[in-house]
Enzyme design. Structure first.
Site, short mmCIF file in Angstrom:
data_model
loop_
_atom_site.label_atom_id
_atom_site.label_comp_id
_atom_site.label_asym_id
_atom_site.label_seq_id
_atom_site.Cartn_x
_atom_site.Cartn_y
_atom_site.Cartn_z
N LYS A 107 7.36 -8.86 -2.41
CA LYS A 107 8.05 -9.79 -3.31
C LYS A 107 7.55 -11.19 -3.00
O LYS A 107 7.05 -11.46 -1.91
CB LYS A 107 9.55 -9.73 -3.05
CG LYS A 107 10.16 -8.35 -3.31
CD LYS A 107 11.29 -8.42 -4.31
CE LYS A 107 11.69 -7.03 -4.75
NZ LYS A 107 12.12 -6.94 -6.13
N ARG A 160 0.77 -0.89 -0.56
CA ARG A 160 1.24 -2.24 -0.20
C ARG A 160 2.16 -2.77 -1.29
O ARG A 160 1.94 -2.56 -2.47
CB ARG A 160 0.06 -3.18 0.03
CG ARG A 160 -0.95 -3.17 -1.07
CD ARG A 160 -2.21 -3.89 -0.64
NE ARG A 160 -2.16 -5.27 -1.04
CZ ARG A 160 -3.20 -5.94 -1.56
NH1 ARG A 160 -4.38 -5.36 -1.71
NH2 ARG A 160 -3.09 -7.19 -1.91
N LYS A 182 18.50 5.72 -8.80
CA LYS A 182 18.40 5.40 -7.39
C LYS A 182 19.41 4.32 -7.03
O LYS A 182 19.82 3.58 -7.92
CB LYS A 182 16.98 4.98 -7.06
CG LYS A 182 16.64 3.53 -7.39
CD LYS A 182 15.24 3.25 -6.92
CE LYS A 182 14.76 1.91 -7.38
NZ LYS A 182 15.08 0.77 -6.56
N GLY A 203 27.44 -3.04 -16.56
CA GLY A 203 26.60 -3.55 -15.47
C GLY A 203 25.22 -4.00 -15.94
O GLY A 203 24.86 -3.84 -17.11
N LEU A 244 7.80 6.81 -13.36
CA LEU A 244 7.23 8.02 -13.97
C LEU A 244 7.20 7.95 -15.50
O LEU A 244 6.59 8.79 -16.14
CB LEU A 244 8.03 9.25 -13.52
CG LEU A 244 7.84 9.60 -12.05
CD1 LEU A 244 8.77 10.73 -11.64
CD2 LEU A 244 6.39 10.01 -11.78
N GLY A 245 7.87 6.95 -16.05
CA GLY A 245 7.85 6.80 -17.50
C GLY A 245 6.84 5.75 -17.96
O GLY A 245 6.68 5.52 -19.15
N HIS A 262 8.98 4.69 -6.18
CA HIS A 262 7.97 4.42 -7.22
C HIS A 262 6.53 4.65 -6.74
O HIS A 262 5.75 5.33 -7.38
CB HIS A 262 8.08 2.98 -7.72
CG HIS A 262 9.45 2.58 -8.18
ND1 HIS A 262 10.34 3.46 -8.75
CD2 HIS A 262 10.09 1.37 -8.16
CE1 HIS A 262 11.47 2.82 -9.07
NE2 HIS A 262 11.34 1.55 -8.71
C1 BG6 Z 1 13.22 -1.48 -9.14
C2 BG6 Z 1 13.43 -2.29 -7.90
O1 BG6 Z 1 13.41 -0.12 -8.87
O2 BG6 Z 1 11.91 -1.67 -9.61
C3 BG6 Z 1 13.17 -3.75 -8.20
O3 BG6 Z 1 14.75 -2.12 -7.44
C4 BG6 Z 1 11.81 -3.93 -8.81
O4 BG6 Z 1 13.29 -4.53 -7.02
C5 BG6 Z 1 11.62 -3.00 -9.99
O5 BG6 Z 1 11.71 -5.27 -9.23
C6 BG6 Z 1 10.21 -3.05 -10.53
O6 BG6 Z 1 10.17 -2.39 -11.76
P1 BG6 Z 1 9.17 -2.88 -12.88
O7 BG6 Z 1 9.31 -1.86 -13.96
O8 BG6 Z 1 9.59 -4.25 -13.28
O9 BG6 Z 1 7.82 -2.88 -12.25
#
Ligand code: BG6
Length: 493
Positions: A336, A333, A150, A15, A182-183, A242
């Site tokens: 996308k 806030r 998740k 995947g 968290l990482g 997040h």
């Molecule tokens: C993911 C979301 O958990 O986090 C995505 O499903 C998002 O939609 C992504 O784009 C953002 O992660 P990063 O590390 O690119 O900020």
């Protein structure tokens, strides 16, 4: 020291997540010497692929910062990495997997097996895999660790159901619920910054702080992921997990030690102090075509429902009912298809209340998680020279400039390593998850009901819905006096 002869199994190996994140993170750790060469990696998925075909899918996503030297590492890494194609709900494939694992462990004379399973799976097959794993490949006389991804449920009820289904299979200490935020380096730095600096620690409360903003901006829309996103929306996608994790680390009290449970106890405590999110104080939006018409609207995505009310932008305000934070609004806030891509925390201090400096702009401490990680403090200083005015300037810790020689690992690299070492500090505990759903579920129910106003349309590539500035102002954020200031993205070296 790093564990030798560990088995790492990645379910969902063919995947997107495995290809783009999990395998590249394992390779990154290996490349940098943080994954022992005695490790064996096995990918497992339904797709009929050969090992070589899997490698070919993964290869373009591997990072090779050291050029040719890394090509050999890639070969070595692929030598460690096998693939098994099998069904998720029947025994056959798992028996083959178990065979592979046991043959490996026997060949290495291992007395205490260490098996790490990474479940990079869609929710529909998550439980059958967990059950089969327990039944057929669990290390009964060794260590089994399971990393889960998740979504951990869709709302409080489904999250509880998932938890109840998993609980008889694995002990909490065997489960590693990954939240990759968290990482991230600057998220990991929140505890040291806050509690390791007296000046920050002393001012980190309602007496000094007026407002906090946690913002997540992405410059692209769902682009092909609409099918996934449409039933999820921005609140579940990044806010309930997040951004709430960031909020928690930003506002909790000092843990009594570095121990994972002590840290998570404090996180739970502050989560319990959060007031319910008020439905009347939210701003929700969905992106429309860009102003020049070149970028599509959300509804142009063919994988979404034609009349979808899916929220692609939201601003929410939290209040924490405790002594430290009474009355301080915390705005979250996320959106996308906005004008830029960044994640940052902005802690806005109060003004000087009276007297000679009471018109000075507020101090702001900004923690920029990405891109270009930085911590900077906007503060006031005398304009240099024969001047009696002041201006806003900054103390600037831009990582790229200050720490240019450091290897800063990717979030997934950090977290997989933590899981290998059995460290739960940066993983989500069951009670933490439960509270987060308790908090967000009423809001989600409201947003998704017919009572809620339709999301306001905002153009692709804009800041968000029209009412945003007003919303921020209403919730205590003050733009005042900062118009002439701009923080340089990179400082001149
Ligand atoms: C993911 C979301 O958990 O986090 C995505 O499903 C998002 O939609 C992504 O784009 C953002 O992660 P990063 O590390 O690119 O900020």
């Amino acid at each position: 020291s790093f564990e030798k002869n560990t088995i790492i199994v990645i379910f969902g190996a063919s995947g997107d997540l495995a290809k783009k994140k999990t395998f590249p993170a394992l390779f990154g750790l290996f490349r940098e010497g943080y994954l022992d060469p005695s490790t064996k990696i096995v990918g497992y998925a339904r797709s009929k692929l050969t090992k070589e075909e899997l490698h070919a899918k993964i290869e373009p996503h591997l990072k090779k910062p050291h050029g040719e030297k890394d090509d050999q590492k890639v070969k070595d890494f692929f030598n460690m990495t096998n693939y098994i194609s099998g069904q998720y709900d029947t025994d056959e494939g798992y028996l083959q997997l178990n065979d592979e694992i046991e043959t490996f462990e026997k060949s290495r004379n291992i007395s205490k097996p260490h098996r790490l399973f990474y479940l990079a799976l869609p929710p529909s097959v998550f439980l059958p895999v967990a059950q089969q794993l327990k039944k057929l490949v669990y290390a009964t006389d060794g260590i089994t660790r399971v990393i889960v991804e998740k979504p951990f449920g869709h709302d409080l009820q489904s999250a509880r159901k998932l938890q109840a289904d998993l609980a008889p299979l694995f002990k909490e200490e065997e489960i590693f619920r990954i939240d990759h935020y968290l990482g991230k380096e600057l998220v990991k730095n929140l505890i040291p910054l806050r509690f390791g600096n007296k000046f920050l620690n002393s001012s980190w409360n309602k007496n000094s702080i007026q407002n906090i903003q946690i913002s997540f901006k992405e410059p692209f829309g769902t682009e092909g992921r609409g099918g996934y996103f449409d039933s999820i929306g921005i609140v579940r996608d990044v806010m309930q997990n997040h951004l709430l994790q960031i909020l928690t680390l930003l506002t909790m009290d000092r843990p009594i030690s570095f121990n994972a449970e002590d840290i998570r106890d404090e996180k739970v405590k502050v989560l319990k102090s959060l007031a319910p999110i008020s439905n009347d104080n939210i701003l929700i939006g969905q992106y429309d075509k860009s102003i020049d018409g070149t970028k599509p609207s959300y509804l142009d995505d063919e994988t979404v429902k034609p009349d979808s009310k899916c929220v692609t932008f939201a601003a929410l305000t939290f209040h924490i009912n405790n002594d430290r934070w009474d009355g301080v609004p915390i705005i979250m806030r996320a959106g996308k298809a906005l004008d830029s891509g960044k994640v940052e925390i902005r802690v806005q201090y109060k003004n000087i209340p009276t007297g000679m400096f009471n018109t000075m702009p507020n101090n702001e401490l900004v923690i920029r998680v990405q891109p270009n990680p930085a911590v900077y403090l906007k503060f006031n200083a005398k304009t240099p020279g024969l001047s009696d005015t002041t201006s806003v300037t900054d103390l600037d810790l831009t990582y790229e400039n200050r720490y240019s020689d450091f290897w800063i690992p990717e979030a997934y690299e950090v977290l997989i390593r933590d899981a290998l070492l059995g460290d739960h500090s940066n993983f989500v505990r069951d009670d933490e998850l439960d509270i987060s759903w308790k908090l967000f579920t009423p809001l989600l129910n409201y947003i998704e009901s017919s009572e809620a106003p339709a999301p306001s349309l905002y153009p692709y590539g804009s800041r968000g819905p029209e009412g945003l500035s007003e919303y921020l102002k209403k919730n205590g954020f003050d733009y005042n006096g900062t118009e002439t200031y701009s923080w340089p993205i990179t400082s001149p070296n």
